[in-house]
Write a protein that holds these residues in place. Structure first.
Motif, mmCIF file in Angstrom:
data_model
loop_
_atom_site.group_PDB
_atom_site.id
_atom_site.type_symbol
_atom_site.label_atom_id
_atom_site.label_comp_id
_atom_site.label_asym_id
_atom_site.label_seq_id
_atom_site.Cartn_x
_atom_site.Cartn_y
_atom_site.Cartn_z
ATOM 1 N N GLN A 65 -2.276 -13.059 -36.242
ATOM 2 C CA GLN A 65 -3.102 -14.210 -35.890
ATOM 3 C C GLN A 65 -2.695 -14.756 -34.528
ATOM 4 O O GLN A 65 -3.545 -15.153 -33.730
ATOM 5 N N HIS A 66 -1.397 -14.742 -34.241
ATOM 6 C CA HIS A 66 -0.926 -15.150 -32.912
ATOM 7 C C HIS A 66 -1.473 -14.215 -31.830
ATOM 8 O O HIS A 66 -1.858 -14.665 -30.754
ATOM 9 N N VAL A 67 -1.495 -12.919 -32.123
ATOM 10 C CA VAL A 67 -2.062 -11.959 -31.177
ATOM 11 C C VAL A 67 -3.521 -12.313 -30.895
ATOM 12 O O VAL A 67 -3.949 -12.381 -29.735
ATOM 13 N N ALA A 68 -4.305 -12.527 -31.949
ATOM 14 C CA ALA A 68 -5.724 -12.865 -31.782
ATOM 15 C C ALA A 68 -5.890 -14.160 -30.989
ATOM 16 O O ALA A 68 -6.734 -14.237 -30.079
ATOM 17 N N ASP A 69 -5.077 -15.170 -31.306
ATOM 18 C CA ASP A 69 -5.154 -16.443 -30.582
ATOM 19 C C ASP A 69 -4.826 -16.266 -29.101
ATOM 20 O O ASP A 69 -5.500 -16.828 -28.231
ATOM 21 N N ASN A 70 -3.794 -15.483 -28.805
ATOM 22 C CA ASN A 70 -3.422 -15.258 -27.408
ATOM 23 C C ASN A 70 -4.488 -14.471 -26.664
ATOM 24 O O ASN A 70 -4.749 -14.727 -25.482
ATOM 25 N N LEU A 71 -5.113 -13.526 -27.335
ATOM 26 C CA LEU A 71 -6.213 -12.790 -26.711
ATOM 27 C C LEU A 71 -7.396 -13.725 -26.437
ATOM 28 O O LEU A 71 -8.049 -13.615 -25.393
ATOM 29 N N MET A 72 -7.668 -14.646 -27.354
ATOM 30 C CA MET A 72 -8.748 -15.619 -27.130
ATOM 31 C C MET A 72 -8.423 -16.490 -25.921
ATOM 32 O O MET A 72 -9.315 -16.802 -25.120
ATOM 33 N N ASP A 73 -7.149 -16.872 -25.787
ATOM 34 C CA ASP A 73 -6.733 -17.625 -24.599
ATOM 35 C C ASP A 73 -6.933 -16.794 -23.336
ATOM 36 O O ASP A 73 -7.342 -17.315 -22.292
ATOM 37 N N GLY A 74 -6.653 -15.500 -23.425
ATOM 38 C CA GLY A 74 -6.858 -14.604 -22.290
ATOM 39 C C GLY A 74 -8.326 -14.505 -21.908
ATOM 40 O O GLY A 74 -8.672 -14.466 -20.724
ATOM 41 N N GLU A 75 -9.196 -14.454 -22.909
ATOM 42 C CA GLU A 75 -10.644 -14.428 -22.637
ATOM 43 C C GLU A 75 -11.057 -15.685 -21.882
ATOM 44 O O GLU A 75 -11.759 -15.616 -20.869
ATOM 45 N N THR A 76 -10.590 -16.829 -22.369
ATOM 46 C CA THR A 76 -10.918 -18.102 -21.718
ATOM 47 C C THR A 76 -10.390 -18.127 -20.288
ATOM 48 O O THR A 76 -11.086 -18.560 -19.366
ATOM 49 N N ALA A 77 -9.169 -17.645 -20.087
ATOM 50 C CA ALA A 77 -8.570 -17.639 -18.751
ATOM 51 C C ALA A 77 -9.352 -16.745 -17.788
ATOM 52 O O ALA A 77 -9.574 -17.113 -16.630
ATOM 53 N N ALA A 78 -9.796 -15.596 -18.249
ATOM 54 C CA ALA A 78 -10.564 -14.694 -17.383
ATOM 55 C C ALA A 78 -11.910 -15.314 -17.009
ATOM 56 O O ALA A 78 -12.351 -15.211 -15.859
ATOM 57 N N ARG A 79 -12.563 -15.963 -17.961
ATOM 58 C CA ARG A 79 -13.837 -16.640 -17.657
ATOM 59 C C ARG A 79 -13.611 -17.791 -16.683
ATOM 60 O O ARG A 79 -14.400 -18.005 -15.762
ATOM 61 N N GLN A 80 -12.523 -18.525 -16.893
ATOM 62 C CA GLN A 80 -12.221 -19.651 -16.012
ATOM 63 C C GLN A 80 -11.886 -19.165 -14.603
ATOM 64 O O GLN A 80 -12.244 -19.804 -13.615
ATOM 65 N N THR A 81 -11.227 -18.012 -14.509
ATOM 66 C CA THR A 81 -10.920 -17.439 -13.202
ATOM 67 C C THR A 81 -12.201 -17.144 -12.433
ATOM 68 O O THR A 81 -12.305 -17.440 -11.238
ATOM 69 N N ALA A 82 -13.194 -16.557 -13.094
ATOM 70 C CA ALA A 82 -14.481 -16.278 -12.445
ATOM 71 C C ALA A 82 -15.134 -17.572 -11.972
ATOM 72 O O ALA A 82 -15.632 -17.647 -10.842
ATOM 73 N N ALA A 83 -15.102 -18.598 -12.820
ATOM 74 C CA ALA A 83 -15.696 -19.887 -12.447
ATOM 75 C C ALA A 83 -14.930 -20.536 -11.298
ATOM 76 O O ALA A 83 -15.546 -21.073 -10.364
#
Length: 119
Positions: A65-83
């Motif tokens: 579950q920690h892995v999934a949560d960290n990957l979700m944070d990574g998704e958010t970070a990549a989208r935020q980087t584009a923005a």
């Protein structure tokens, strides 16, 4: 069935991204990274939920579950980087779209066209 690993190290998957040559390529690659990482987050989360339904103890599933949560944070970070990239370079992109090229550093001593060095 598990996907076959490719690359130099056994058990590792090789994913390569081309170095961007344009702002559009940078933003598109950032969003592709977000989609890839988000997909992995969903897959790990679904798998963890299935393990939990089958009675796997929390001491085991919590780490996934920690892995999934960290990957979700990574998704958010990549989208935020584009923005952030789009916001940061918005003015430069607008100017470039009007046909004006920006070259050099206006604060550089003695440089730039039309500027003379003090004698």
């Amino acid at each position: 069935m598990l996907p076959r690993p490719r690359g130099r190290r056994p058990g590792r998957y090789t994913i390569e991204f081309d170095t961007p040559d344009t702002d559009g390529e940078f933003i598109a690659t950032s969003l592709a990274i977000a989609a890839l990482v988000g997909g992995m987050a969903d897959a790990v989360d679904d798998w963890t939920d299935e393990l939990t339904r089958r009675g796997m103890p929390p001491a085991i599933t919590l780490q996934f579950q920690h892995v999934a949560d960290n990957l979700m944070d990574g998704e958010t970070a990549a989208r935020q980087t584009a923005a952030n990239f789009a916001d940061y370079f918005e003015d430069a992109r607008t100017i470039a779209a009007r046909g004006i090229r920006i070259i050099g550093n206006p604060h550089r001593r003695g440089g730039g066209p039309g500027r003379r060095r003090a004698a």
